[in-house]
Design a protein around this motif. Structure first.
Motif, PDB file in Angstrom:
ATOM      1  N   THR A 216     -12.263  23.009 -15.390  1.00 20.72           N
ATOM      2  CA  THR A 216     -10.914  23.040 -14.807  1.00 20.72           C
ATOM      3  C   THR A 216      -9.841  22.895 -15.882  1.00 20.72           C
ATOM      4  OG1 THR A 216     -10.827  20.646 -14.432  1.00 20.72           O
ATOM      5  CG2 THR A 216     -11.840  21.998 -12.698  1.00 20.72           C
ATOM      6  N   TRP A 217     -10.252  22.895 -17.132  1.00 25.46           N
ATOM      7  CA  TRP A 217      -9.337  22.600 -18.245  1.00 25.46           C
ATOM      8  C   TRP A 217      -8.168  23.568 -18.288  1.00 25.46           C
ATOM      9  CZ3 TRP A 217      -7.835  25.518 -22.455  1.00 25.46           C
ATOM     10  CH2 TRP A 217      -7.144  24.844 -23.465  1.00 25.46           C
ATOM     11  N   CYS A 218      -8.436  24.864 -18.238  1.00 25.56           N
ATOM     12  CA  CYS A 218      -7.365  25.850 -18.355  1.00 25.56           C
ATOM     13  C   CYS A 218      -6.329  25.658 -17.251  1.00 25.56           C
ATOM     14  CB  CYS A 218      -7.950  27.260 -18.307  1.00 25.56           C
ATOM     15  SG  CYS A 218      -6.717  28.583 -18.462  1.00 25.56           S
ATOM     16  N   TYR A 219      -6.801  25.462 -16.031  1.00 23.52           N
ATOM     17  CA  TYR A 219      -5.876  25.302 -14.909  1.00 23.52           C
ATOM     18  C   TYR A 219      -5.049  24.032 -15.062  1.00 23.52           C
ATOM     19  CZ  TYR A 219      -4.189  24.976 -10.087  1.00 23.52           C
ATOM     20  OH  TYR A 219      -3.411  24.883  -8.972  1.00 23.52           O
ATOM     21  N   ARG A 220      -5.703  22.942 -15.397  1.00 24.11           N
ATOM     22  CA  ARG A 220      -4.980  21.670 -15.499  1.00 24.11           C
ATOM     23  C   ARG A 220      -3.946  21.699 -16.618  1.00 24.11           C
ATOM     24  NH1 ARG A 220      -7.840  17.708 -17.196  1.00 24.11           N
ATOM     25  NH2 ARG A 220      -9.760  18.814 -17.729  1.00 24.11           N
ATOM     26  N   GLU A 221      -4.329  22.261 -17.752  1.00 23.69           N
ATOM     27  CA  GLU A 221      -3.415  22.267 -18.897  1.00 23.69           C
ATOM     28  C   GLU A 221      -2.225  23.199 -18.681  1.00 23.69           C
ATOM     29  OE1 GLU A 221      -3.465  20.477 -21.863  1.00 23.69           O
ATOM     30  OE2 GLU A 221      -4.930  19.261 -20.767  1.00 23.69           O
ATOM     31  N   THR A 222      -2.462  24.383 -18.132  1.00 26.32           N
ATOM     32  CA  THR A 222      -1.344  25.309 -17.924  1.00 26.32           C
ATOM     33  C   THR A 222      -0.430  24.824 -16.802  1.00 26.32           C
ATOM     34  OG1 THR A 222      -2.702  26.742 -16.493  1.00 26.32           O
ATOM     35  CG2 THR A 222      -2.594  27.297 -18.832  1.00 26.32           C
TER      36      THR A 222
ATOM     37  N   ARG B 278      -8.867  30.475  -4.636  1.00 26.82           N
ATOM     38  CA  ARG B 278      -9.392  30.063  -3.335  1.00 26.82           C
ATOM     39  C   ARG B 278     -10.802  29.480  -3.494  1.00 26.82           C
ATOM     40  NH1 ARG B 278     -10.998  35.579   0.049  1.00 26.82           N
ATOM     41  NH2 ARG B 278     -12.146  36.645  -1.584  1.00 26.82           N
ATOM     42  N   PRO B 279     -11.299  28.762  -2.499  1.00 26.36           N
ATOM     43  CA  PRO B 279     -12.645  28.198  -2.611  1.00 26.36           C
ATOM     44  C   PRO B 279     -13.687  29.296  -2.764  1.00 26.36           C
ATOM     45  CG  PRO B 279     -11.444  27.191  -0.787  1.00 26.36           C
ATOM     46  CD  PRO B 279     -10.627  28.362  -1.239  1.00 26.36           C
ATOM     47  N   THR B 280     -14.533  29.159  -3.754  1.00 23.52           N
ATOM     48  CA  THR B 280     -15.633  30.088  -3.958  1.00 23.52           C
ATOM     49  C   THR B 280     -16.934  29.293  -4.063  1.00 23.52           C
ATOM     50  OG1 THR B 280     -15.578  30.067  -6.376  1.00 23.52           O
ATOM     51  CG2 THR B 280     -14.105  31.629  -5.255  1.00 23.52           C
ATOM     52  N   VAL B 281     -18.042  29.998  -4.054  1.00 27.21           N
ATOM     53  CA  VAL B 281     -19.346  29.338  -4.087  1.00 27.21           C
ATOM     54  C   VAL B 281     -19.512  28.518  -5.359  1.00 27.21           C
ATOM     55  CG1 VAL B 281     -21.834  29.775  -4.242  1.00 27.21           C
ATOM     56  CG2 VAL B 281     -20.446  30.991  -2.550  1.00 27.21           C
ATOM     57  N   TYR B 282     -18.911  28.959  -6.465  1.00 22.55           N
ATOM     58  CA  TYR B 282     -19.089  28.233  -7.719  1.00 22.55           C
ATOM     59  C   TYR B 282     -17.866  27.419  -8.141  1.00 22.55           C
ATOM     60  CZ  TYR B 282     -23.452  30.740  -8.118  1.00 22.55           C
ATOM     61  OH  TYR B 282     -24.709  31.227  -7.880  1.00 22.55           O
ATOM     62  N   ASN B 283     -16.778  27.509  -7.398  1.00 23.08           N
ATOM     63  CA  ASN B 283     -15.627  26.633  -7.627  1.00 23.08           C
ATOM     64  C   ASN B 283     -15.523  25.551  -6.560  1.00 23.08           C
ATOM     65  OD1 ASN B 283     -14.859  28.166  -9.847  1.00 23.08           O
ATOM     66  ND2 ASN B 283     -13.436  29.419  -8.675  1.00 23.08           N
ATOM     67  N   MET B 284     -16.096  25.822  -5.391  1.00 21.51           N
ATOM     68  CA  MET B 284     -16.036  24.906  -4.254  1.00 21.51           C
ATOM     69  C   MET B 284     -14.572  24.519  -3.986  1.00 21.51           C
ATOM     70  SD  MET B 284     -19.175  25.124  -3.538  1.00 21.51           S
ATOM     71  CE  MET B 284     -19.192  24.042  -2.123  1.00 21.51           C
ATOM     72  N   SER B 285     -14.309  23.248  -3.740  1.00 23.77           N
ATOM     73  CA  SER B 285     -12.935  22.827  -3.412  1.00 23.77           C
ATOM     74  C   SER B 285     -12.194  22.302  -4.638  1.00 23.77           C
ATOM     75  CB  SER B 285     -12.963  21.733  -2.345  1.00 23.77           C
ATOM     76  OG  SER B 285     -13.497  20.524  -2.880  1.00 23.77           O
ATOM     77  N   SER B 286     -12.718  22.571  -5.850  1.00 22.21           N
ATOM     78  CA  SER B 286     -12.143  21.979  -7.066  1.00 22.21           C
ATOM     79  C   SER B 286     -10.655  22.268  -7.196  1.00 22.21           C
ATOM     80  CB  SER B 286     -12.872  22.506  -8.299  1.00 22.21           C
ATOM     81  OG  SER B 286     -14.229  22.187  -8.254  1.00 22.21           O
ATOM     82  N   PHE B 287     -10.284  23.546  -7.099  1.00 22.51           N
ATOM     83  CA  PHE B 287      -8.879  23.894  -7.304  1.00 22.51           C
ATOM     84  C   PHE B 287      -8.002  23.412  -6.149  1.00 22.51           C
ATOM     85  CE2 PHE B 287     -10.761  27.456  -9.955  1.00 22.51           C
ATOM     86  CZ  PHE B 287     -10.476  26.814 -11.153  1.00 22.51           C
ATOM     87  N   MET B 288      -8.571  23.286  -4.971  1.00 23.26           N
ATOM     88  CA  MET B 288      -7.813  22.733  -3.851  1.00 23.26           C
ATOM     89  C   MET B 288      -7.449  21.278  -4.140  1.00 23.26           C
ATOM     90  SD  MET B 288      -8.914  22.235   0.155  1.00 23.26           S
ATOM     91  CE  MET B 288      -9.137  23.971   0.484  1.00 23.26           C
ATOM     92  N   ARG B 289      -8.421  20.512  -4.592  1.00 24.42           N
ATOM     93  CA  ARG B 289      -8.167  19.093  -4.871  1.00 24.42           C
ATOM     94  C   ARG B 289      -7.173  18.931  -6.022  1.00 24.42           C
ATOM     95  NH1 ARG B 289     -12.193  15.919  -2.348  1.00 24.42           N
ATOM     96  NH2 ARG B 289     -13.861  17.191  -1.462  1.00 24.42           N
TER      97      ARG B 289
END
Length: 949
Positions: free
Chosen positions: A305-311, A338-349
């Motif tokens: 999640t590094w790229c998303y958090r940092e940007t 959006r939620p995907t099989v390999y991201n799950m709810s990570s980006f939502m949280r």
């Protein structure tokens, strides 16, 4: 004294030091956050065997009876509920002429609090300032501007409609001034346009970044002022600025350059603080990564999640009016928020935390720490992958975590020191590991030891394993797994017997969406409501798939029929989930199926099944006048696995045995399931695991099962070590080392088979995915991803099968090999048995290059062999070898790529030269045809051998 306070506050800005940067004053009450939506990757679309990931909440039954467009109203409503859970204000839309229809659908969906940010992309260059040229351009832009202005759901600012853009500085400011002035003339002053700036002063951002890095950030005022003036020139004619995200550090280090991004943001915000622009809007793009296994490997690493958090942190720090996150649902680029099989709810949280909301979700077990573990899905020995733990705010307080990685036998490969998270804020722990010692392992399993209030809990079962590929990898995706997304205490039985028969019993204690078996992370079996395999071979019925596709920009009308003789029980289904509008297919019981299709790039697929008892004598009659004519015994297809039907023109056709799942069934929607099935491993090093997904979005993954039974005899491979930056020789079981050996075999038609396994099969003209069943998204399994690369004067794609060889004498004929056959980071020997019958001109022999360079190109110039190696530093090694192909004679061309050197052998002569490593991208390969020209002659064998002598 109190009466003087307002005066002091008024004067305070003038009392600040001169070098204190001005702070941008946001115009909206809060930063508006959007993610750009594609909208056509809907819940009904079939995702099997096409991309590296798929939507978590896919639901084939979520469609309208008569869908219009690419996404149904029900699907849009589900999408809207998801964006609300994220805390997003809505979605952006780069939908072009489809924007009016999309807006109508969204308005009908009546999604609470949903806002649409329309975007435009004006292709081309130059200024359109004449009435005639503006009218021409408005034929493209009116669909966005006018429909957005009339809609109540589009973003507004002071009563005006906000329009965003894509690559706006491909056009000069004068173009946008002329276009926007024309809209003011006809519609009034009702728009706020935000130009996305990707190419300041005609140079891509990565060029600026390279220069910035070369100067260690100590750029001159003149350099900075040049950038600022570019920003000003667009802000003056538009309603503000929209700043693109920063580029990556380099092709070798694909982290987003956050330091440079902060510099970009600072310079842009300083411009937006100037009095001239005080009433204009400021938007910034954040990113999550750009990892695409099927197209070019990866371009921008997510690193968990590094790229998303940092940007996001960098963008939010300057308080912009708008943040846009590309993208909500982009499967091709693998950039889905959006939620995907390999991201799950990570980006939502994470997004909820950025929004100031609690990261807790409705189905959370609050006794489980709010942690996200991120690991790579696939690793090759020699890489130095990163690992990540992220702790989100958690009222339960402090937690201590130890991160372990274990070998299949339970041996500890890595054990971190205990890491303490406070639970008060977002925190992370990151590390990278060398993997040379992992050579010979088939997988690695992550494990977390979590201690809270003196109680230790081990999290291992349910987490995704890490597949260790021996020599080649194209899947750089990180699996991001929130511990709270794990199915809590399921009852599981998962076994396999000596005959590769898997038995599964699973009780999730909540409604299950899918229970699947995966081979090297691709679903090959999915449980069904009635217990019968969904268009997958069973003991009772044999299932086949007819795959039709075109190449490049060609379009043909295919008017013909498929007829099965030798069986009175033939069941047909056209795959209407592969394209748009997406609806579940209808089953038809008949012997003959007539069809008429305008065959373009998108594949058309027809499935049919017959009783197993009829398979020995059944024949498929293929009649497509002018294109295909074949009487194909189905017993032959069962024997070879896939038959490539020789074509008379550009369209390509294959008939495959469906002994693995490729169509997505409807959801189970029950708490428990049990099934048994036999599986054929897709490769010699296949690893099988069970994956269960629930309706609520939770997951559970079993311990993996390695299908290979490796002996004690060891072999050697030579890999590029990211740790040392040098080649390294490693040992592993010899049976694990791939040898991709493609030999002419007319029994398979134009299909190219290899004993290494079906995932590595190809086509003698067409798409490797037709035979491998993997990464079959549109044009991704051919080197002709850029459609214009396949020439307009092509005569056919399929090779001619005669004289015991693949005959290539016409423009367009080639052999297509899948991604993974040519590795950019491991030494190999490629051998090609060939005969050149006409040596004139430039002729491609091997082209490992899709839309971007891979590693290797080999061609002949008037019969003389030349090579090109491209590394991830963009250094190119070109060599004229002087080796001459003998005219009209069979010979074997051997090329050894030893990472730091290459050696060619031909007719007893050799050529050696220095080169570099690793290659630039992981991509597909063409033999006998490509962008440098078309081979004239015959080929009867192609071998790629990774055994190091």
């Amino acid at each position: 004294m109190l009466k003087k306070i307002p005066l002091l506050l008024f004067c305070l800005p003038f009392l600040l030091p001169a070098d204190t940067p001005a702070k941008y004053q946001r115009k909206y009450p809060r930063t508006m956050i959007f993610s750009r939506g594609q909208y056509h990757y809907n819940p009904v679309l079939n995702y099997g065997g096409r991309w590296a990931d798929r939507p978590l909440l896919v639901d084939p039954e979520l469609n309208d009876p008569h869908p219009s467009g690419t996404t149904s109203i029900k699907a849009l409503q589900a999408m809207g509920r998801n964006t609300a859970m994220y805390g997003l204000d809505g979605l952006a839309s780069l939908y072009g002429k489809g924007t009016p229809a999309l807006i109508r659908q969204l308005e009908k969906a009546q999604i609470p609090s949903f806002t649409l940010l329309p975007e435009i992309y004006a292709t081309g260059t130059g200024i359109y300032d004449s009435p005639e040229s503006l009218a021409t351009m408005r034929k493209f832009t009116d669909a966005v501007f006018l429909s957005a202005a009339k809609s109540r759901i589009t973003l507004k600012y002071k009563g005006k409609t906000v329009i965003s853009s894509y690559n706006a500085d491909d056009r000069p400011p004068e173009f946008w001034k002329a276009l926007l002035d024309d809209y003011r003339r006809t519609e009034g002053d009702v728009f706020v346009f935000l130009p996305l700036l990707e190419r300041p002063c005609g140079r891509a951002w990565y060029r600026w970044r390279d220069e910035y890095e070369a100067k260690n950030g100590n750029v001159t005022e003149e350099w900075t002022e040049k950038l600022k003036e570019h920003f000003r020139s667009y802000a003056r004619v538009a309603g503000g600025l929209y700043l693109a995200c920063a580029p990556v550090r380099s092709n070798a280090d694909r982290h987003t350059d956050i330091a440079f991004f902060k510099y970009m943001i600072r310079i842009a915000s300083e411009v937006m603080c100037e009095p001239e622009f005080k009433d204009k809007l400021f938007a910034i793009a954040a990113r999550i990564g750009h990892e695409n296994a099927s197209r070019v490997g990866y371009i921008r690493g997510s690193y968990g999640t590094w790229c998303y958090r940092e940007t996001m942190n960098a963008a939010l720090a300057v308080n912009p009016d708008i943040i846009v996150i590309p993208e909500w649902d982009e499967q091709n680029e693998n950039t889905s928020l959006r939620p995907t099989v390999y991201n799950m709810s990570s980006f939502m949280r994470l997004t909820r935390v950025f929004r100031g909301l609690s990261p807790e979700l409705p189905h959370d077990d609050k006794t489980v720490p709010n942690l996200i573990i991120s690991t790579r899905k696939v690793v090759v020995p020699g890489e130095k992958p990163e690992f990540e733990l992220v702790s989100l705010p958690d009222p339960a307080g402090t937690v201590q975590v130890r991160f372990l990685l274990k070998a299949p036998d339970g041996r500890i490969l890595h054990q971190s020191a205990p890491v303490t998270f406070s639970g008060k804020k977002m925190e992370d722990y990151r590390f990278a590991l060398p993997t040379e010692s992992w050579a010979g392992l088939t997988f690695v399993r992550p494990e977390l030891e979590v201690t809270r209030n003196g109680r230790k809990t081990v999290y291992r079962d349910g987490l995704q394993y890490i597949k260790i590929e021996p020599v080649s990898n194209s899947d750089y995706q990180f699996v991001k797994q929130p511990l709270r997304d794990l199915i809590n205490a399921p009852e599981v039985k998962f076994t396999v017997d000596a005959g590769n028969r898997f038995r599964v019993s699973f009780d999730a204690k909540e409604p299950i969406a899918y229970a699947e078996l995966l081979d090297d992370n691709m679903p090959v079996y999915a449980a069904t409501r009635d217990g019968k395999p969904y268009w997958k071979e069973s003991a009772d019925r044999k299932v086949f798939c007819i795959h039709l596709q075109n190449i490049g920009r060609f379009s043909h009308v295919l008017d013909g029929s498929f007829t099965v003789t030798g069986s009175d029980d033939v069941l047909w289904m056209e795959d209407t989930t592969f394209t748009w509008p997406s609806v579940m297919g209808k089953e038809l019981r008949k012997n003959s199926l007539k069809f008429r299709k305008v065959q373009k790039l998108e594949a058309n697929r027809f499935f049919f099944s017959i009783p197993a008892a009829d398979a020995e004598n059944a024949v498929l009659q293929i009649r497509v006048p002018g294109f295909f004519h074949q009487d194909l015994p189905l017993a032959q297809v069962l024997s070879v696995g896939v038959f490539g039907v020789p074509g008379k023109s550009i369209p390509v056709m294959s008939v495959s045995r469906q002994d693995f799942q490729t169509l997505q069934p409807v959801k189970l929607k029950c708490n428990s399931t049990a099934f048994a099935t036999e599986l054929t491993p897709q490769s010699r090093n296949s690893v099988i695991h069970l994956q269960v997904l629930t309706e609520s979005g939770k997951f559970w993954r079993s311990a993996p099962v390695a299908m290979a039974k490796n002996g004690k005899k060891t072999g050697r491979i030579k890999v590029y070590s990211e740790t040392t930056g040098q080649p390294a020789v490693l040992k592993m079981p010899e049976t694990m080392i791939p040898v991709f050996d493609y030999r002419f075999d007319s029994s398979a038609g134009t299909a190219l088979r290899a004993e290494a396994g079906r995932r590595y099969w190809g086509m003698a003209g067409g798409y490797a995915a037709q035979t491998s069943g993997r990464f079959g998204a549109r044009r991704d399994s051919t080197v002709f991803i850029t459609m214009s690369d396949f020439p307009k004067n092509a005569e056919t794609a399929s090779v001619d099968l005669k004289d015991g060889a693949w005959n290539l004498t016409r423009i367009g004929q080639h052999l297509a090999l899948p991604v993974g056959v040519i590795s950019r980071r491991t030494a190999f020997t490629v051998s090609i048995e060939l005969m050149q019958t006409d040596s004139k001109g430039v002729q491609t022999i091997l082209d490992n290059c899709a839309s971007s360079p891979g590693l290797l190109k080999v061609w002949a110039e008037n019969g003389r062999i030349a090579t090109e190696i491209t590394t991830d530093t963009l250094r190119t090694y070109r060599h004229q070898t002087g080796l001459q192909l003998p005219a009209g004679e069979w010979c074997t061309l051997k090329l050894y790529y030893g990472l730091d050197h290459l050696t060619l052998e031909l007719n007893g002569k050799t050529f050696s030269a220095k080169c570099g490593c690793p290659g630039l991208y992981d991509t597909v390969t063409a033999v006998g045809g490509g962008k440098k020209g078309w081979f004239h002659g015959k080929i009867r064998r192609v071998t790629v051998d990774y055994r190091e002598k």
